[in-house]
Write a protein that holds these residues in place. Structure first.
Motif, PDB file in Angstrom:
ATOM      1  N   LEU A 172      16.826  -5.626   1.209  1.00 26.40           N
ATOM      2  CA  LEU A 172      17.793  -6.690   0.937  1.00 26.40           C
ATOM      3  C   LEU A 172      18.373  -7.257   2.241  1.00 26.40           C
ATOM      4  N   GLY A 173      18.490  -6.385   3.248  1.00 25.80           N
ATOM      5  CA  GLY A 173      19.028  -6.830   4.536  1.00 25.80           C
ATOM      6  C   GLY A 173      18.168  -7.900   5.177  1.00 25.80           C
ATOM      7  N   LEU A 174      16.875  -7.904   4.837  1.00 25.56           N
ATOM      8  CA  LEU A 174      16.008  -8.943   5.402  1.00 25.56           C
ATOM      9  C   LEU A 174      16.473 -10.339   5.003  1.00 25.56           C
ATOM     10  N   GLY A 175      17.192 -10.396   3.858  1.00 28.47           N
ATOM     11  CA  GLY A 175      17.719 -11.693   3.416  1.00 28.47           C
ATOM     12  C   GLY A 175      18.806 -12.235   4.325  1.00 28.47           C
ATOM     13  N   LEU A 176      19.374 -11.358   5.156  1.00 30.31           N
ATOM     14  CA  LEU A 176      20.502 -11.778   5.997  1.00 30.31           C
ATOM     15  C   LEU A 176      20.075 -12.308   7.365  1.00 30.31           C
ATOM     16  N   ILE A 177      18.786 -12.191   7.660  1.00 35.44           N
ATOM     17  CA  ILE A 177      18.375 -12.534   9.029  1.00 35.44           C
ATOM     18  C   ILE A 177      18.070 -14.020   9.207  1.00 35.44           C
ATOM     19  N   TYR A 178      17.852 -14.720   8.091  1.00 43.57           N
ATOM     20  CA  TYR A 178      17.259 -16.064   8.201  1.00 43.57           C
ATOM     21  C   TYR A 178      18.148 -17.100   8.867  1.00 43.57           C
ATOM     22  N   PHE A 179      19.473 -16.974   8.681  1.00 41.38           N
ATOM     23  CA  PHE A 179      20.366 -18.002   9.242  1.00 41.38           C
ATOM     24  C   PHE A 179      20.362 -17.995  10.767  1.00 41.38           C
ATOM     25  N   GLY A 180      19.850 -16.930  11.332  1.00 42.03           N
ATOM     26  CA  GLY A 180      19.822 -16.860  12.796  1.00 42.03           C
ATOM     27  C   GLY A 180      18.413 -16.920  13.367  1.00 42.03           C
ATOM     28  N   MET A 181      17.416 -17.158  12.520  1.00 40.44           N
ATOM     29  CA  MET A 181      16.036 -17.215  13.032  1.00 40.44           C
ATOM     30  C   MET A 181      15.824 -18.557  13.724  1.00 40.44           C
ATOM     31  N   VAL A 182      16.030 -18.551  15.008  1.00 44.83           N
ATOM     32  CA  VAL A 182      16.084 -19.777  15.789  1.00 44.83           C
ATOM     33  C   VAL A 182      14.793 -20.592  15.663  1.00 44.83           C
ATOM     34  N   HIS A 183      13.643 -19.924  15.608  1.00 46.09           N
ATOM     35  CA  HIS A 183      12.362 -20.635  15.515  1.00 46.09           C
ATOM     36  C   HIS A 183      12.203 -21.338  14.163  1.00 46.09           C
ATOM     37  N   VAL A 184      12.854 -20.799  13.117  1.00 49.84           N
ATOM     38  CA  VAL A 184      12.810 -21.459  11.803  1.00 49.84           C
ATOM     39  C   VAL A 184      13.799 -22.633  11.794  1.00 49.84           C
ATOM     40  N   LEU A 185      14.986 -22.413  12.353  1.00 51.58           N
ATOM     41  CA  LEU A 185      16.003 -23.464  12.396  1.00 51.58           C
ATOM     42  C   LEU A 185      15.494 -24.672  13.184  1.00 51.58           C
ATOM     43  N   THR A 186      14.707 -24.397  14.231  1.00 50.08           N
ATOM     44  CA  THR A 186      14.125 -25.495  15.018  1.00 50.08           C
ATOM     45  C   THR A 186      13.230 -26.361  14.127  1.00 50.08           C
ATOM     46  N   GLY A 187      12.515 -25.715  13.218  1.00 49.07           N
ATOM     47  CA  GLY A 187      11.665 -26.456  12.276  1.00 49.07           C
ATOM     48  C   GLY A 187      12.472 -27.427  11.419  1.00 49.07           C
ATOM     49  N   PHE A 188      13.675 -27.007  10.990  1.00 45.32           N
ATOM     50  CA  PHE A 188      14.527 -27.897  10.183  1.00 45.32           C
ATOM     51  C   PHE A 188      14.927 -29.138  10.988  1.00 45.32           C
ATOM     52  N   TYR A 245       0.827  -1.213   0.000  1.00 45.54           N
ATOM     53  CA  TYR A 245       0.000   0.000   0.000  1.00 45.54           C
ATOM     54  C   TYR A 245       0.864   1.267   0.000  1.00 45.54           C
ATOM     55  N   SER A 246       1.951   1.235   0.762  1.00 47.79           N
ATOM     56  CA  SER A 246       2.769   2.451   0.909  1.00 47.79           C
ATOM     57  C   SER A 246       3.839   2.576  -0.174  1.00 47.79           C
ATOM     58  N   LEU A 247       4.476   1.459  -0.515  1.00 47.06           N
ATOM     59  CA  LEU A 247       5.625   1.524  -1.433  1.00 47.06           C
ATOM     60  C   LEU A 247       5.285   1.105  -2.863  1.00 47.06           C
ATOM     61  N   GLY A 248       4.226   0.337  -3.057  1.00 41.71           N
ATOM     62  CA  GLY A 248       3.920  -0.151  -4.400  1.00 41.71           C
ATOM     63  C   GLY A 248       5.043  -1.025  -4.924  1.00 41.71           C
ATOM     64  N   PHE A 249       5.566  -0.671  -6.099  1.00 44.39           N
ATOM     65  CA  PHE A 249       6.622  -1.484  -6.720  1.00 44.39           C
ATOM     66  C   PHE A 249       7.942  -1.412  -5.930  1.00 44.39           C
ATOM     67  N   GLY A 250       8.067  -0.416  -5.068  1.00 45.23           N
ATOM     68  CA  GLY A 250       9.251  -0.326  -4.217  1.00 45.23           C
ATOM     69  C   GLY A 250       9.377  -1.522  -3.278  1.00 45.23           C
ATOM     70  N   ALA A 251       8.284  -2.290  -3.135  1.00 47.88           N
ATOM     71  CA  ALA A 251       8.318  -3.488  -2.287  1.00 47.88           C
ATOM     72  C   ALA A 251       9.226  -4.560  -2.865  1.00 47.88           C
ATOM     73  N   ILE A 252       9.680  -4.371  -4.113  1.00 47.88           N
ATOM     74  CA  ILE A 252      10.525  -5.384  -4.773  1.00 47.88           C
ATOM     75  C   ILE A 252      11.770  -5.705  -3.931  1.00 47.88           C
ATOM     76  N   TRP A 253      12.305  -4.701  -3.223  1.00 49.95           N
ATOM     77  CA  TRP A 253      13.540  -4.929  -2.458  1.00 49.95           C
ATOM     78  C   TRP A 253      13.279  -5.821  -1.254  1.00 49.95           C
ATOM     79  N   ILE A 254      12.137  -5.599  -0.620  1.00 54.31           N
ATOM     80  CA  ILE A 254      11.784  -6.431   0.541  1.00 54.31           C
ATOM     81  C   ILE A 254      11.466  -7.850   0.069  1.00 54.31           C
ATOM     82  N   ILE A 255      10.696  -7.955  -1.005  1.00 58.65           N
ATOM     83  CA  ILE A 255      10.342  -9.283  -1.533  1.00 58.65           C
ATOM     84  C   ILE A 255      11.617 -10.033  -1.923  1.00 58.65           C
ATOM     85  N   GLY A 256      12.508  -9.335  -2.643  1.00 59.28           N
ATOM     86  CA  GLY A 256      13.763  -9.968  -3.087  1.00 59.28           C
ATOM     87  C   GLY A 256      14.604 -10.435  -1.907  1.00 59.28           C
ATOM     88  N   GLY A 257      14.738  -9.565  -0.907  1.00 64.22           N
ATOM     89  CA  GLY A 257      15.536  -9.919   0.272  1.00 64.22           C
ATOM     90  C   GLY A 257      14.966 -11.128   0.988  1.00 64.22           C
TER      91      GLY A 257
END
Lengths: 493, 54
Positions: free
Chosen positions: A242-258, A66-78
């Motif tokens: 894009l920085g959102l792409g860097l958080i996943y390796f430390g998301m403990v609740h997701v790693l627990t799922g693996f 709603y706020s960024l429109g196509f600018g959301a591409i960076w968040i989606i990509g990350g």
């Protein structure tokens, strides 16, 4: 008003039913904390993704569209890149390593992997996990308040209280097994909601072309990928996304799922399920926001656009189901945060003060304390949530903190036998958490997303402190070699 | 309202073009291509140990 109440009561009863059912199935410590390592590929994919995306997907992401429109591409990509890399490069190794070291939580895994006999690493990581999980849970609970306010018109405090009671009941009873089973339902509900709502909203708008021309008339900046008006806003949008792409390796609740999947070989199928699910939801959510901008160009809180569109264009029973999907998204994460924080507490703090010869009896004692921890952690999160705020801002801070604290340690523990030792890991976790928090609370996040300085500090500290303190012990190297041997033998089967 | 420089959308047209949409969906199709590569690289061997075909 009656219809949404009935739908919500049915939905919440189902969640409590799952809690009661899994309560009868959880016989051991591993059952409670890791669903007995019996999850299949679908449960693994949906549990991890529903826990990772949370209320972010149904409240914040449409708000971003709603706020960024196509600018959301960076968040989606990350997000997509980070999610994929985590599934592709962390999941299978972590599954093998945690089983080789008989660890049921990430904190316990790190402690065993780095042979931290004094327990300092366990305690430091448990404290950092609990802190960021509480912040994460509070962000989500803010979301429940917004939801109940939008659907029933009740105040935020009452809404958050109701949601919290439900999630505490089923997590308290069934632990990670309850979280896994409920996340399958919640992940499916989210998928259906974000498939139907954007398509219907665009159709109601007379097609995509009409949506675009309405927006072009009022907010043409919505079609801009790069420029947000001033330099720092643009930099912040791109690095933040894009920085959102860097958080996943430390998301403990997701790693627990693996770690909870029955057969590590099925993780490649889980990766496909997770990525298709993630793509569909991210674009679905963004298009809810874009279509919403065309339909309702000036709403006060963009994070409510999914609910506004659903209420306006669907009969009350369908609206209630979609609103339940929002609640599902939130509760799926809150449940995962609370159980992971309580597991860190049980496995690394209570274990040190309780003694006993029979391991089963000891573990059942720890479980009792862990259940109490679930209630306490939920209450602290609730008190923090009463201060309000934006779901997006709080959630990305907590996720960034986890990513910066644990990402470098987790990756080095799985890929390199000599890069880190227990001292380096402790320093790295603390540096990542502290730098991220200081950066966020000092307001510097308006320029650069806090995960970047946090990660830089964490990696540098890990390397430097490991070097200064003499590198890993021979036992730690042996453990790494043992896990690698098991990992390769599984690959060769 | 001025439409500031949009380097991707064909010299400042207000309506997004098909190229804009392809770019907007790039993260999705890009990641799905990566997924295909990942699946083909990690495909389990159809041979038993010692090279005997199943």
């Amino acid at each position: 008003m009656t219809t949404p109440i009935i739908v919500f009561v049915i939905y919440m009863s189902a969640l409590i039913g799952i809690g009661v059912y899994t309560f009868t199935k959880t016989k051991t410590y591993s059952d409670y904390n890791l669903a007995g390592r019996l999850n299949n590929k679908w449960v693994t994919a949906l549990t991890a993704q529903a826990a990772a995306t949370s209320g972010f997907m149904l409240l914040a992401m449409p708000g971003i569209g709603y706020s960024l429109g196509f600018g959301a591409i960076w968040i989606i990509g990350g997000i997509l890149l980070g999610t994929f890399l985590n599934w592709a490069f962390t999941a299978k190794r972590l599954r093998a390593a945690s089983e080789a070291m008989n660890a049921v939580s990430i904190v316990e895994f790190l402690e065993k992997r780095f042979v931290d006999n004094k327990g300092r690493l366990g305690i430091v990581s448990a404290v950092v996990v609990i802190f960021f999980m509480i912040v994460n849970a509070s962000a989500e609970i803010v979301g429940t308040g917004k939801l109940f306010n939008a659907v029933f018109g009740i105040d935020m405090k009452t809404g958050t209280t109701i949601a919290l009671i439900i999630v505490v009941i089923y997590t308290f009873l069934g632990g990670y097994m309850a979280v896994s089973y409920s996340n399958v339902i919640q992940g499916s509900l989210m998928f259906i909601a974000l498939l139907i709502v954007p398509i219907w909203a665009i159709y109601q708008n007379g097609g995509l072309e009409n949506v675009f021309s309405n927006i072009a008339a009022t907010s043409p900046e919505m079609f801009v990928f790069l420029d947000r008006g001033d330099f720092w806003s643009t930099v912040s949008m791109i690095t933040g996304g894009l920085g959102l792409g860097l958080i996943y390796f430390g998301m403990v609740h997701v790693l627990t799922g693996f770690m909870a999947i029955k057969d590590g070989e099925e993780l490649r199928h889980s990766t496909s399920i997770a990525m298709v699910w993630e793509c569909a939801l991210l674009y679905g959510a963004t298009f809810v926001g874009i279509a919403g901008k065309s339909l309702f160009p000036s709403i006060s809180d963009p994070e409510q656009i999914f609910l506004v569109v659903s209420e306006h264009y669907f009969p009350s029973v369908i609206f209630a189901i979609f609103a339940a999907a929002v609640l599902a998204a939130i509760l799926s994460s809150v449940g995962a945060y609370i159980i992971v924080a309580a597991a860190a507490f049980g496995a690394n703090m209570i274990k040190r003060v309780i003694s006993g010869n029979d391991e089963d009896v000891l573990n059942m004692k720890i479980l009792r304390f862990q259940r109490i921890a679930i209630v306490v952690i939920a209450l602290i999160s609730y008190l923090m949530a009463l201060q309000g705020g934006l779901v997006f801002t709080i959630a990305v801070f907590a996720a960034g903190g986890l990513g910066a604290s644990f990402g470098p340690v987790v990756i080095s523990s799985l890929y390199n036998r000599k890069f880190a030792n227990a001292n380096g890991a402790i320093a790295s976790i603390l540096a990542g958490g502290i730098v991220t928090s200081v950066w966020y609370y000092s307001g510097m996040s308006s320029y650069i997303y806090e995960v970047f300085p946090g990660l830089a500090a964490s990696i540098l500290t890990l390397w430097l402190v490991t070097k200064i303190t003499g590198g890993p012990s021979p036992e730690a190297i042996e453990r790494f070699d043992h896990y690698i041997a098991i990992y390769h033998s599984q690959k060769d089967l | 309202m001025s439409l500031v420089v949009n380097v991707f959308n064909g010299g400042g047209k207000i309506m997004p073009s098909i190229i804009d949409l392809i770019i907007f969906f790039f993260p999705m199709w890009g990641i799905l291509l990566l997924l295909l590569v990942f699946l083909s690289v990690t495909k389990p061997s159809t041979k038993k140990k010692g090279g005997e075909a199943k």
